[in-house]
Design an enzyme around this catalytic site. Sequence first.
Site, short mmCIF file in Angstrom:
data_model
loop_
_atom_site.label_atom_id
_atom_site.label_comp_id
_atom_site.label_asym_id
_atom_site.label_seq_id
_atom_site.Cartn_x
_atom_site.Cartn_y
_atom_site.Cartn_z
N LYS A 19 -33.41 -7.91 -5.23
CA LYS A 19 -34.42 -8.07 -4.16
C LYS A 19 -35.80 -8.18 -4.79
O LYS A 19 -36.01 -7.75 -5.93
CB LYS A 19 -34.38 -6.91 -3.17
CG LYS A 19 -34.67 -5.51 -3.75
CD LYS A 19 -36.12 -5.15 -3.91
CE LYS A 19 -36.33 -3.76 -4.52
NZ LYS A 19 -37.64 -3.54 -5.12
N ASP A 146 -33.83 2.61 -2.16
CA ASP A 146 -33.69 1.15 -1.95
C ASP A 146 -32.28 0.74 -1.52
O ASP A 146 -32.06 -0.42 -1.18
CB ASP A 146 -34.03 0.39 -3.24
CG ASP A 146 -35.52 0.37 -3.52
OD1 ASP A 146 -36.30 0.75 -2.63
OD2 ASP A 146 -35.90 -0.03 -4.64
#
Length: 297
Positions: A19, A146
Amino acid sequence: MDRIVYIVMDKVIIKAPAKINLFLKVLGRRTDGYHDIHSLFQAVSLFDELEIRISNGPDINLRVSGNSEIPTGVDNLVFRAARLMQDRFGFDSGFEIDLKKRIPVSAGLGGGSADAAATIFGINRLLDLGLDSKAMARLGLEIGSDVPFFFSSGQAEVTGRGEKLNNVELPLDYSILLVTPALAISTKGAYEALKMPLTSPADIIKLFCFKDFKDLVTGLGNFGNDFETRHCELYSELVEIRDALINIGAELFRMSGTGPTMFGLFGDIPEGEGSHQLGRRDWQTDWVNPITLPAWD
Ligand code: C5P
């Protein structure tokens, strides 16, 4: 994009994407030691690959290829995720796990978190535990802030310490150059260095509506990465990367997470791919695209 490559009775192969943080704002320190953030996460087409098999004994055996420096025991988030699943659901079987590492490590790209999410998902599938995305994201949060993002649509506005996800639709019509220097930056150290006061952040109401790449670049101009200025002061190499990205025509450049990966956004990939013009051979460069992730329920 299909995230499961292969599944048979006792084996699953899963792709775990990286990401980037299109922006990252740190709002304040919390009483639990974490920080509240406001960020826009975007999944990108750079993948680790995990192969998970059920084994007879109780052990978790993790093998890693592609990066010799990665731990294979409790310091690896894959190992921790597998152990968490074993403990939480009380099963006797162990796992043989092969991890092919392609995402740069400790780089701000969420690679370890993506691998942990894939491990939770893989074990859920192999053992037919029937967990939905929300339940898997909650387990993931026990591994790292995350991890829940990797159970989202791949494009999400993220608040809390990383667990509050609002799926958003963002443009996909552009390319991204990731540039990762060989710098070790500790996430914990980066947050501590901000020396934020304790705050209770006000509710954030911000609807992101970017219809195309041009719109995204204009909109993101108002938001940055709160770690970037300090890190650029500490590490001159990051300034070199930033200048190099500007030189080859990046329409927006930024650090991802707590770094050190910097990324440039490009409407068109420059002639000759540009990355060879960046100058330094010890920077890992990856051309990727923004992607959405199919549901994992
Ligand atoms: O959640 P994760 O284990 O990835 O975080 C590593 C460290 O980074 C935490 O122990 C904490 O010090 C810091 N952190 C934070 N606020 C966040 C995420 C991480 O303070 N939202």
